[in-house]
Design an enzyme around this catalytic site. Sequence first.
Site, PDB file in Angstrom:
ATOM      1  N   CYS A 286       0.812  -1.223   0.000  1.00 32.23           N
ATOM      2  CA  CYS A 286       0.000   0.000   0.000  1.00 32.23           C
ATOM      3  C   CYS A 286       0.844   1.272   0.000  1.00 32.23           C
ATOM      4  O   CYS A 286       0.321   2.372  -0.165  1.00 32.23           O
ATOM      5  CB  CYS A 286      -0.947  -0.017   1.186  1.00 32.23           C
ATOM      6  SG  CYS A 286      -1.934  -1.523   1.219  1.00 32.23           S
TER       7      CYS A 286
ATOM      8  N   HIS B 174      -3.261   6.800   2.426  1.00 31.18           N
ATOM      9  CA  HIS B 174      -3.728   5.523   1.886  1.00 31.18           C
ATOM     10  C   HIS B 174      -5.087   5.205   2.527  1.00 31.18           C
ATOM     11  O   HIS B 174      -5.258   5.288   3.745  1.00 31.18           O
ATOM     12  CB  HIS B 174      -2.696   4.436   2.207  1.00 31.18           C
ATOM     13  CG  HIS B 174      -3.209   3.069   2.030  1.00 31.18           C
ATOM     14  ND1 HIS B 174      -3.849   2.667   0.878  1.00 31.18           N
ATOM     15  CD2 HIS B 174      -3.217   1.998   2.874  1.00 31.18           C
ATOM     16  CE1 HIS B 174      -4.212   1.403   1.016  1.00 31.18           C
ATOM     17  NE2 HIS B 174      -3.848   0.984   2.208  1.00 31.18           N
TER      18      HIS B 174
ATOM     19  N   ASN C 110     -10.188  -0.640   0.614  1.00 31.73           N
ATOM     20  CA  ASN C 110      -8.732  -0.496   0.517  1.00 31.73           C
ATOM     21  C   ASN C 110      -8.267  -1.111  -0.803  1.00 31.73           C
ATOM     22  O   ASN C 110      -8.286  -2.323  -0.968  1.00 31.73           O
ATOM     23  CB  ASN C 110      -8.100  -1.215   1.720  1.00 31.73           C
ATOM     24  CG  ASN C 110      -6.587  -1.185   1.707  1.00 31.73           C
ATOM     25  OD1 ASN C 110      -5.960  -0.892   0.691  1.00 31.73           O
ATOM     26  ND2 ASN C 110      -5.996  -1.511   2.844  1.00 31.73           N
TER      27      ASN C 110
HETATM   28  N1  COA Z   1     -18.082  -8.495  11.027  1.00 31.05           N
HETATM   29  C1  COA Z   1     -18.511  -8.686  12.275  1.00 31.05           C
HETATM   30  N2  COA Z   1     -17.698  -8.961  13.289  1.00 31.05           N
HETATM   31  C2  COA Z   1     -16.372  -9.001  13.034  1.00 31.05           C
HETATM   32  C3  COA Z   1     -15.862  -8.811  11.739  1.00 31.05           C
HETATM   33  C4  COA Z   1     -16.772  -8.553  10.708  1.00 31.05           C
HETATM   34  N3  COA Z   1     -16.383  -8.354   9.444  1.00 31.05           N
HETATM   35  N4  COA Z   1     -14.520  -8.930  11.800  1.00 31.05           N
HETATM   36  C5  COA Z   1     -14.194  -9.182  13.059  1.00 31.05           C
HETATM   37  N5  COA Z   1     -15.323  -9.249  13.829  1.00 31.05           N
HETATM   38  C6  COA Z   1     -15.440  -9.483  15.258  1.00 31.05           C
HETATM   39  C7  COA Z   1     -14.248 -10.205  15.843  1.00 31.05           C
HETATM   40  O1  COA Z   1     -14.385 -11.601  15.702  1.00 31.05           O
HETATM   41  C8  COA Z   1     -14.311  -9.751  17.277  1.00 31.05           C
HETATM   42  O2  COA Z   1     -15.293 -10.514  17.951  1.00 31.05           O
HETATM   43  P1  COA Z   1     -15.082 -10.935  19.482  1.00 31.05           P
HETATM   44  O3  COA Z   1     -15.007  -9.650  20.245  1.00 31.05           O
HETATM   45  O4  COA Z   1     -16.288 -11.749  19.765  1.00 31.05           O
HETATM   46  O5  COA Z   1     -13.795 -11.703  19.520  1.00 31.05           O
HETATM   47  C9  COA Z   1     -14.841  -8.319  17.191  1.00 31.05           C
HETATM   48  O6  COA Z   1     -15.489  -8.214  15.907  1.00 31.05           O
HETATM   49  C10 COA Z   1     -13.784  -7.258  17.297  1.00 31.05           C
HETATM   50  O7  COA Z   1     -12.730  -7.609  16.406  1.00 31.05           O
HETATM   51  P2  COA Z   1     -11.405  -6.765  16.341  1.00 31.05           P
HETATM   52  O8  COA Z   1     -10.444  -7.453  15.427  1.00 31.05           O
HETATM   53  O9  COA Z   1     -10.980  -6.452  17.748  1.00 31.05           O
HETATM   54  O10 COA Z   1     -11.945  -5.430  15.648  1.00 31.05           O
HETATM   55  P3  COA Z   1     -11.204  -4.077  15.435  1.00 31.05           P
HETATM   56  O11 COA Z   1     -11.935  -2.993  16.133  1.00 31.05           O
HETATM   57  O12 COA Z   1      -9.722  -4.174  15.675  1.00 31.05           O
HETATM   58  O13 COA Z   1     -11.417  -3.839  13.883  1.00 31.05           O
HETATM   59  C11 COA Z   1     -10.241  -3.968  11.797  1.00 31.05           C
HETATM   60  C12 COA Z   1     -10.864  -4.748  12.964  1.00 31.05           C
HETATM   61  C13 COA Z   1      -9.613  -4.952  10.831  1.00 31.05           C
HETATM   62  C14 COA Z   1     -11.346  -3.185  11.110  1.00 31.05           C
HETATM   63  C15 COA Z   1      -9.180  -2.974  12.365  1.00 31.05           C
HETATM   64  O14 COA Z   1      -8.311  -3.659  13.243  1.00 31.05           O
HETATM   65  C16 COA Z   1      -8.369  -2.346  11.273  1.00 31.05           C
HETATM   66  O15 COA Z   1      -8.884  -1.650  10.429  1.00 31.05           O
HETATM   67  N6  COA Z   1      -7.064  -2.522  11.290  1.00 31.05           N
HETATM   68  C17 COA Z   1      -6.196  -1.979  10.251  1.00 31.05           C
HETATM   69  C18 COA Z   1      -6.278  -2.891   9.055  1.00 31.05           C
HETATM   70  C19 COA Z   1      -5.740  -2.255   7.822  1.00 31.05           C
HETATM   71  O16 COA Z   1      -5.932  -1.100   7.574  1.00 31.05           O
HETATM   72  N7  COA Z   1      -5.045  -3.062   7.032  1.00 31.05           N
HETATM   73  C20 COA Z   1      -4.509  -2.656   5.777  1.00 31.05           C
HETATM   74  C21 COA Z   1      -3.373  -1.732   5.977  1.00 31.05           C
HETATM   75  S1  COA Z   1      -2.689  -1.353   4.451  1.00 31.05           S
END
Ligand code: COA
Length: 342
Positions: A117, A264, A294
Amino acid sequence: MIPFTMHGSHILSTGSAVPEICINNDLLSTVLDTSDKWISTRTGIKERKIIAENQSIIDLANIAANKALHKGLLQPTDLDLILFSTSTPHDLFGSASKLQYSLGATNAAAFDITSACSGFVIALIVAHQFIQTGIYNNILIIGADTLSQWVDWSDRTTCILFGDGAGAAILQKKQQNDILAFEINTDGSESQQLSINYKYPTKTNSKPNINKQFIAKSSQQYEYLTMNGKEVYKFAVSKVPYSITNCLHTTSLKAKDITWLLLHQANQRILETVANKLQIPMDKVLSNIEFYGNTSAASIPIALDEAFSTGHICNQDVIAIAGFGAGLTWASILIQWSTIEQ
Ligand code: COA
């Protein structure tokens, strides 16, 4: 001794392309245990565009490139170099030469840059070096990715984030210099946080079966994209503000002088947190993540092209751009946009 003169880099034009197939959050919710509410509140994404089976990354890049050439009043044969930034190549040996052929850019050298990215920003910085030293006059920079072909569509923690697309910019040698500052960073010790690994054949005690079938089978396997979302999130919001601040320090500019912050498009919450840390108001933050998700290397040039085409970016605007992602890599560049040729 021959005197050495540095030349200026000018962004002549931009272009972009996204596929027609649209997958919105409601549609995803019919096949995954997720919801529009979860995805949009955690990421800002409402829909993403994904490539059709009969389409390739070269097709998307070709459309974006032709738009940039058209707007820049250039012919493909005017190009000296094509830098194709992608992590999802059509061919592991590279996509740039295929694009060169499809465009008819017969005078251009062409090669790929793989930097996830951050790829478009890094390619822009690489192109700037070739322009500054006077080697090339017109360089086409492509950022394109089709991560829909590399994610596990049954993994709700990753597939909801990504979409496909391509963006293009043409950098031209001029007296004026639009690029005010830049930096590139890498932390390979954290590469496991976001990757698409080669899948090694399962180890057995028996002698490897070196026959054609074994080689063909073992050379075609990659894992699906894996990501530690929380760690990637923390990485982005800690490194990116610092990197942009470093760029500002090499100029006389302050954060308040930034007209547009173009990050990004990974997650709306990342955009908000970085802007907040830099004390940049949200009305100066370019965001289209709602519509595309993304798109990796494509996200910055697509947003740049849209912002310019819709009249948001104007002459002399200062744009702070930062890419970040797998590697882990992050790269920033400060640009003073100029629409008037000097
Ligand atoms: N729909 C519903 N629930 C979901 C889900 C989805 N698509 N994805 C994960 N969950 C659940 C998880 O299982 C977890 O459940 P639990 O509490 O029962 O264990 C809960 O939601 C929270 O998950 P978590 O991973 O803690 O969520 P988060 O707030 O960290 O958000 C992302 C997840 C991926 C959105 C976030 O971490 C993020 O954006 N990170 C950066 C990723 C990124 O930008 N990557 C590319 C960089 S170039």
